[in-house]
Design a protein around this motif. Structure first.
Motif, short mmCIF file in Angstrom:
data_model
loop_
_atom_site.label_atom_id
_atom_site.label_comp_id
_atom_site.label_asym_id
_atom_site.label_seq_id
_atom_site.Cartn_x
_atom_site.Cartn_y
_atom_site.Cartn_z
N LEU A 1 94.60 12.81 96.72
CA LEU A 1 94.36 12.06 95.49
C LEU A 1 94.17 10.57 95.76
CD1 LEU A 1 96.90 13.75 93.05
CD2 LEU A 1 94.42 13.85 92.94
N ILE A 2 94.96 10.03 96.67
CA ILE A 2 94.82 8.61 97.01
C ILE A 2 93.47 8.35 97.67
CG2 ILE A 2 95.73 6.80 98.51
CD1 ILE A 2 98.54 7.94 97.87
N ILE A 3 93.07 9.22 98.57
CA ILE A 3 91.76 9.08 99.21
C ILE A 3 90.65 9.21 98.16
CG2 ILE A 3 90.12 10.14 100.80
CD1 ILE A 3 92.45 10.82 102.61
N GLY A 4 90.79 10.17 97.26
CA GLY A 4 89.78 10.36 96.21
C GLY A 4 89.65 9.15 95.31
N PHE A 5 90.77 8.57 94.92
CA PHE A 5 90.73 7.38 94.07
C PHE A 5 90.12 6.21 94.81
CE2 PHE A 5 92.66 3.46 92.42
CZ PHE A 5 92.20 3.52 91.11
N SER A 6 90.52 6.00 96.05
CA SER A 6 89.98 4.87 96.81
C SER A 6 88.49 5.06 97.10
CB SER A 6 90.76 4.65 98.10
OG SER A 6 90.69 5.78 98.92
N MET A 7 88.06 6.29 97.35
CA MET A 7 86.63 6.54 97.58
C MET A 7 85.82 6.32 96.30
SD MET A 7 86.17 7.09 100.72
CE MET A 7 84.58 7.86 100.90
N SER A 8 86.38 6.62 95.15
CA SER A 8 85.64 6.38 93.91
C SER A 8 85.48 4.88 93.65
CB SER A 8 86.32 7.07 92.72
OG SER A 8 87.59 6.50 92.48
N VAL A 9 86.51 4.09 93.96
CA VAL A 9 86.40 2.63 93.81
C VAL A 9 85.38 2.09 94.81
CG1 VAL A 9 87.64 0.45 94.09
CG2 VAL A 9 88.70 2.34 92.84
N LEU A 10 85.47 2.55 96.07
CA LEU A 10 84.50 2.11 97.08
C LEU A 10 83.08 2.54 96.72
CD1 LEU A 10 86.47 2.76 100.39
CD2 LEU A 10 85.85 0.56 99.40
N SER A 11 82.95 3.72 96.16
CA SER A 11 81.64 4.22 95.77
C SER A 11 81.03 3.36 94.66
CB SER A 11 81.75 5.67 95.30
OG SER A 11 80.51 6.14 94.83
N PHE A 12 81.86 2.88 93.75
CA PHE A 12 81.38 2.01 92.69
C PHE A 12 80.75 0.75 93.27
CE2 PHE A 12 82.24 -1.59 89.83
CZ PHE A 12 81.50 -1.20 88.73
N PHE A 13 81.46 0.09 94.18
CA PHE A 13 80.94 -1.13 94.78
C PHE A 13 79.76 -0.83 95.71
CE2 PHE A 13 85.27 -2.51 93.69
CZ PHE A 13 84.93 -3.57 92.87
N PHE A 14 79.81 0.29 96.42
CA PHE A 14 78.72 0.71 97.30
C PHE A 14 77.44 0.92 96.49
CE2 PHE A 14 76.43 4.20 99.48
CZ PHE A 14 76.21 3.58 100.70
N ASP A 15 77.56 1.57 95.33
CA ASP A 15 76.39 1.81 94.48
C ASP A 15 75.84 0.51 93.93
OD1 ASP A 15 76.50 4.50 94.85
OD2 ASP A 15 77.43 4.97 92.92
N ASN A 16 76.71 -0.38 93.50
CA ASN A 16 76.26 -1.61 92.86
C ASN A 16 75.64 -2.60 93.83
OD1 ASN A 16 76.82 -1.02 90.19
ND2 ASN A 16 78.94 -1.63 90.40
N TYR A 17 76.08 -2.62 95.06
CA TYR A 17 75.57 -3.62 95.99
C TYR A 17 74.54 -3.06 96.98
CZ TYR A 17 79.21 -6.56 94.12
OH TYR A 17 80.00 -7.28 93.27
N LEU A 18 74.87 -2.02 97.68
CA LEU A 18 74.00 -1.55 98.75
C LEU A 18 72.92 -0.59 98.25
CD1 LEU A 18 73.57 -1.79 101.80
CD2 LEU A 18 74.95 0.24 102.05
N VAL A 19 73.30 0.35 97.41
CA VAL A 19 72.33 1.37 96.99
C VAL A 19 71.20 0.76 96.17
CG1 VAL A 19 72.05 3.48 95.63
CG2 VAL A 19 74.03 3.23 97.11
N THR A 20 71.53 -0.13 95.25
CA THR A 20 70.47 -0.71 94.41
C THR A 20 69.50 -1.56 95.22
OG1 THR A 20 71.96 -2.52 93.84
CG2 THR A 20 71.81 -0.70 92.29
N SER A 21 70.01 -2.36 96.14
CA SER A 21 69.10 -3.20 96.93
C SER A 21 68.26 -2.37 97.89
CB SER A 21 69.88 -4.26 97.70
OG SER A 21 70.72 -3.66 98.65
N SER A 22 68.85 -1.35 98.50
CA SER A 22 68.06 -0.54 99.43
C SER A 22 67.05 0.33 98.68
CB SER A 22 68.98 0.32 100.30
OG SER A 22 69.68 1.25 99.51
N TYR A 23 67.39 0.78 97.49
CA TYR A 23 66.44 1.57 96.72
C TYR A 23 65.27 0.71 96.27
CZ TYR A 23 64.72 5.20 93.63
OH TYR A 23 63.94 6.16 93.03
#
Length: 171
Positions: free
Chosen positions: A120-142
């Motif tokens: 559960l802790i890994i899942g929660f931390s991965m969801s927070v990291l995924s939020f920032f990953f999507d907002n910064y890296l995914v949008t610019s690379s797309y």
């Protein structure tokens, strides 16, 4: 003497729980990485098959195709991460059950909720990291991927699509 025994027992239980947590985290992380890589490979193969004719028609060089897929990988990670998290959770718990490790942990007095805490802790931390990953890296690379598509004529610009729509409306 009693307090020393109790504190020693608490120390042993604390070390045992810490060891179990690290074991579950290690098992879960290994399965997460493997399933995420598998999803990325599947997504890339399907995308190559889908866009191969466009690459050939546009006479896109190999370096540009490689850059195209380097810019696409973060988007594939974003898509595959939730599925990989789910599958790695199922794989981890089922392998622990298959090897009777889950039964041994439960018989030592540790409940299933406590066993699930590391996941559960890994899942929660991965969801927070995924939020920032999507907002910064995914949008610019797309956006870089879309620029490559327009540069080599794989995707027409939106202005051309609007002109085509207007032509259809005029008829």
């Amino acid at each position: 003497y009693k307090t020393n025994r109790k504190s020693a027992l608490k120390h042993v239980i604390y070390k045992m729980i810490k060891l179990i947590d690290s074991y579950i985290i290690k098992q879960f992380s290994a399965k997460l990485i493997i399933t995420l890589i598998a999803f990325i490979v599947i997504f890339i193969v399907v995308d190559v098959i889908d866009h191969l004719d466009r690459f050939i028609d546009a006479t896109m060089p190999a370096k540009a195709i490689l850059r195209y897929y380097i810019h696409t990988v973060p988007w594939f990670i974003s898509i595959g991460l939730p599925m990989a998290m789910l599958l790695s959770t199922v794989f981890t718990l089922s392998i622990l059950q298959k090897n009777n490790e889950l039964s041994a942990i439960k018989s030592s007095g540790i409940g299933f909720k406590r066993i699930a805490y590391p996941i559960l802790i890994i899942g929660f931390s991965m969801s927070v990291l995924s939020f920032f990953f999507d907002n910064y890296l995914v949008t610019s690379s797309y956006q870089k991927r879309l620029i490559l598509e327009e540069e080599y004529g794989i995707r027409k610009s939106r202005l051309n699509e609007l002109k085509k729509r207007n032509i259809y409306r005029q008829l």
